[in-house]
Structures are given as structure tokens and as C-alpha cells.
Design a protein around this motif. Structure first.
Motif, mmCIF file in Angstrom:
data_model
loop_
_atom_site.group_PDB
_atom_site.id
_atom_site.type_symbol
_atom_site.label_atom_id
_atom_site.label_comp_id
_atom_site.label_asym_id
_atom_site.label_seq_id
_atom_site.Cartn_x
_atom_site.Cartn_y
_atom_site.Cartn_z
ATOM 1 N N VAL A 45 35.275 -51.926 -14.312
ATOM 2 C CA VAL A 45 36.427 -52.409 -15.086
ATOM 3 C C VAL A 45 37.228 -51.274 -15.714
ATOM 4 C CG1 VAL A 45 37.102 -53.813 -17.081
ATOM 5 C CG2 VAL A 45 35.319 -54.637 -15.509
ATOM 6 N N ASN A 46 36.557 -50.250 -16.180
ATOM 7 C CA ASN A 46 37.244 -49.171 -16.890
ATOM 8 C C ASN A 46 37.688 -48.019 -15.993
ATOM 9 O OD1 ASN A 46 36.878 -50.518 -19.367
ATOM 10 N ND2 ASN A 46 34.821 -49.634 -19.596
ATOM 11 N N ASP A 47 37.454 -48.143 -14.686
ATOM 12 C CA ASP A 47 37.802 -47.073 -13.754
ATOM 13 C C ASP A 47 39.241 -47.281 -13.278
ATOM 14 O OD1 ASP A 47 38.128 -45.447 -11.415
ATOM 15 O OD2 ASP A 47 35.953 -45.301 -11.272
ATOM 16 N N ARG A 48 40.087 -46.295 -13.495
ATOM 17 C CA ARG A 48 41.487 -46.383 -13.085
ATOM 18 C C ARG A 48 41.769 -45.500 -11.869
ATOM 19 N NH1 ARG A 48 40.698 -49.988 -15.873
ATOM 20 N NH2 ARG A 48 41.747 -50.633 -17.801
ATOM 21 N N PHE A 53 35.321 -49.105 -7.082
ATOM 22 C CA PHE A 53 34.220 -50.002 -6.763
ATOM 23 C C PHE A 53 32.859 -49.337 -6.991
ATOM 24 C CE2 PHE A 53 37.834 -51.024 -3.975
ATOM 25 C CZ PHE A 53 38.168 -52.240 -4.566
ATOM 26 N N LEU A 54 31.946 -50.105 -7.525
ATOM 27 C CA LEU A 54 30.590 -49.618 -7.749
ATOM 28 C C LEU A 54 29.811 -49.688 -6.444
ATOM 29 C CD1 LEU A 54 28.385 -48.696 -9.766
ATOM 30 C CD2 LEU A 54 27.861 -51.126 -10.119
ATOM 31 N N THR A 55 29.142 -48.602 -6.085
ATOM 32 C CA THR A 55 28.341 -48.564 -4.871
ATOM 33 C C THR A 55 26.922 -48.110 -5.195
ATOM 34 O OG1 THR A 55 28.819 -46.252 -4.290
ATOM 35 C CG2 THR A 55 30.412 -47.933 -3.570
ATOM 36 N N ALA A 56 26.046 -48.272 -4.202
ATOM 37 C CA ALA A 56 24.653 -47.893 -4.401
ATOM 38 C C ALA A 56 24.471 -46.385 -4.510
ATOM 39 C CB ALA A 56 23.796 -48.446 -3.257
ATOM 40 N N SER A 57 25.455 -45.616 -4.110
ATOM 41 C CA SER A 57 25.380 -44.167 -4.326
ATOM 42 C C SER A 57 25.301 -43.851 -5.809
ATOM 43 C CB SER A 57 26.601 -43.478 -3.702
ATOM 44 O OG SER A 57 26.583 -43.600 -2.302
ATOM 45 N N LYS A 58 25.911 -44.712 -6.643
ATOM 46 C CA LYS A 58 25.866 -44.547 -8.095
ATOM 47 C C LYS A 58 24.783 -45.408 -8.728
ATOM 48 C CE LYS A 58 30.736 -43.290 -8.607
ATOM 49 N NZ LYS A 58 30.454 -41.913 -9.056
ATOM 50 N N ARG A 113 24.782 -53.859 -17.142
ATOM 51 C CA ARG A 113 23.745 -53.226 -17.986
ATOM 52 C C ARG A 113 23.053 -52.103 -17.233
ATOM 53 N NH1 ARG A 113 22.749 -58.609 -19.594
ATOM 54 N NH2 ARG A 113 21.040 -58.785 -18.078
ATOM 55 N N LEU A 114 22.740 -52.329 -15.963
ATOM 56 C CA LEU A 114 22.081 -51.291 -15.173
ATOM 57 C C LEU A 114 22.987 -50.081 -14.976
ATOM 58 C CD1 LEU A 114 20.411 -53.499 -12.404
ATOM 59 C CD2 LEU A 114 19.244 -52.285 -14.240
ATOM 60 N N HIS A 115 24.260 -50.358 -14.774
ATOM 61 C CA HIS A 115 25.229 -49.282 -14.529
ATOM 62 C C HIS A 115 25.626 -48.566 -15.817
ATOM 63 C CE1 HIS A 115 28.568 -47.048 -12.977
ATOM 64 N NE2 HIS A 115 29.491 -47.829 -13.522
ATOM 65 N N GLY A 116 25.569 -49.288 -16.930
ATOM 66 C CA GLY A 116 25.954 -48.706 -18.205
ATOM 67 C C GLY A 116 27.430 -48.838 -18.515
ATOM 68 N N ALA A 117 28.123 -49.696 -17.765
ATOM 69 C CA ALA A 117 29.549 -49.930 -17.995
ATOM 70 C C ALA A 117 29.905 -51.272 -17.370
ATOM 71 C CB ALA A 117 30.395 -48.813 -17.391
ATOM 72 N N PRO A 118 30.931 -51.953 -17.882
ATOM 73 C CA PRO A 118 31.247 -53.293 -17.386
ATOM 74 C C PRO A 118 31.758 -53.291 -15.947
ATOM 75 C CG PRO A 118 32.918 -52.544 -18.941
ATOM 76 C CD PRO A 118 31.807 -51.558 -19.003
#
Length: 261
Positions: A45-48, A53-58, A113-118
Motif C-alpha cells: 500500500v505504501n509503495d509508490r 507488488f509483494l513477492t516471495a523474494s521479499k 503482519r508478516l511483511h511488516g507493512a500494509p
């Protein structure tokens, strides 16, 4: 002139980017890849940035979440434009076995929660791909990488799911890394003027996804190190669709090689 090079060993699609995939016996190849493939992703959400997109690499644990389809009446806040697509999932099974609505707040909150960001689930009509809509790799290539990495277990070799291909090929000539020779050519799934076909556009540059065990999310950095050391970090190829149609396990694969200048 078409040259027979092998056959389709397996077909995979990944409804939600970086989550567990589905192994299929047959499916439709459309203009934007396999129907239902990578049509959904979790957006940070906070990535501009240009790729939010969140991926399994992160977040490697993402591979332990399995999209699935349940009845149409318990789909969370599912956008109406998705409802007509029977290929898309309705729920996600978590590593704890709980089934959460795909667009529900619980799933987004748990992964956030796992990622630490919404994060929030979103859908793109034509899919969310890294380079191109179809990825292809040979079984022999994966087996060779497994040996180079020292990760063949009990004769089974390296798990092909680490490489997240759409199409896994078994070659007639059992030599690894033949895919490099296909770049610039055309791959036909079966013969005939109506056979599905892709144009092979580039080699597949690998990321840390290959290090992630699809069943445990544990990391094995030696996999990517082997690919970097032996193949400059390339394994498999990407392609774009030039003819649509049905692709099935067991189909013969034909190559129309690029014309040398």
C-alpha cells in the motif's frame, strides 16, 4: 520449417503472484498468457514505485499460501468485474490450514503482519508478469542445476516448482540449457495452422525465488549461486503469445528457429 524438440511435461499457473501454483493437465492459452495466470497480486500500500507488488523474494512464506476456489457466495469484497471469470480463486488456504476469502481483510492483515507493512489484494485484467506472459523451461535444465547445486534428493532432483514455469518441457535431446537456442524463434504446441504458439523473446533471468523450497519456504542460496556461476543467472526462456488455443500435457513441442542474418 518446424523441428520437433520435445513434449509438454507439465503445465502450471499461479493465480496470485508469488503464492502456490496449480498443476494442470490442460488449459487455454490466451493473448495474455494462460487463462487465470497471475491475474492477482498483493500490492504494498505504501509503495509508490513502478512495481509495488509483494513477492516471495521479499516474503518467502508467500509460497505456502494456496489459492483455491470455493462457492461463489463467500468471496469477501470481490470486485464485480471478476465474478464472471470462473478461473480465478475465491479463497486462500493459509499455512495453518485456514481458508480466508481472497479479498477479505483477514488475509491482507495476516500477510501484512508478516511483511511488516500494509498490503491489499488487487487484480489486473491482463496479468502481472515480470517480463513476458509465458515462461518455459526444460526438465533437463532443472535437473542439471540441481546437480550443480548439490540438491538432488533421493533421486528426485530439484523441485521444478522453484522455477515457477508455465510450461515444463521434456526434451527429445536430453541436454540442458537448450532453451537459449530458441530465443528469436517460435514454439508451437502441437502441429497445424491452428496450434497455439509463442514467440520466444528472451532468456529468463533468475531471482531469489529459485532458492525457496515450495513446501517449507526454507532457503537454499546454492541454487541461485549455481545458476549465476554456470549460466550468468539465466535458465529457461520467456515468450509472448502469437496464436491462442488449448495446451495440454503430452503435446509435442515444435520449434521454428530464428532465421540467421
Amino acid at each position: 520449417m518446424l523441428l520437433e524438440i520435445g513434449q509438454v511435461e507439465a503445465i502450471f499457473r499461479y493465480p496470485v503472484k508469488s503464492m502456490a501454483g496449480e498443476r494442470l493437465e490442460a488449459t487455454e492459452l490466451g493473448w495474455h498468457g494462460f487463462i487465470g495466470d497471475r491475474r492477482l497480486a498483493l500490492r504494498r500500500v505504501n509503495d509508490r514505485g513502478g512495481f509495488p507488488f509483494l513477492t516471495a523474494s521479499k516474503l518467502p512464506q508467500m509460497v505456502l499460501y494456496a489459492p483455491l476456489r470455493r462457492g461463489d457466495n463467500a468471496m469477501g469484497e470481490l470486485p464485480t468485474q471478476i465474478l464472471s471469470d470462473g478461473e480465478l480463486p475465491t479463497h486462500v488456504r493459509t499455512p495453518d490450514g485456514e481458508e480466508l476469502p481472497l479479498f477479505g481483510e483477514e488475509l491482507a492483515a495476516e500477510i501484512g503482519r508478516l511483511h511488516g507493512a500494509p498490503v491489499e489484494m488487487m487484480q489486473l485484467k491482463h496479468g502481472i508478469f515480470d517480463e513476458a506472459s509465458v515462461s518455459v523451461i526444460a526438465l533437463e535444465t532443472i535437473s542439471k542445476i540441481g546437480r550443480l547445486a548439490g540438491l538432488g534428493f533421493e533421486g528426485r532432483g530439484l523441485d521444478v516448482r522453484r522455477f515457477r514455469p508455465n510450461v515444463l518441457v521434456r526434451l527429445l535431446r536430453p541436454l540442458p540449457f537448450q532453451e537459449d537456442e530458441w530465443v528469436g524463434g517460435l514454439l508451437s504446441f502441437g502441429e497445424g495452422d491452428d496450434a497455439p504458439m509463442i514467440s520466444v523473446t528472451m532468456r529468463d533471468e533468475r531471482c531469489a525465488m529459485v532458492n525457496i523450497d515450495p513446501d517449507s519456504a526454507s532457503l537454499a542460496p546454492e541454487v541461485m549461486k549455481a545458476v549465476v556461476r554456470e549460466r550468468q543467472n539465466y535458465a529457461g526462456v520467456y515468450g509472448t503469445v502469437t496464436r491462442i488455443g488449448r495446451v495440454a500435457v503430452g503435446q509435442k513441442l515444435w520449434l521454428k528457429a530464428a532465421v540467421s542474418s
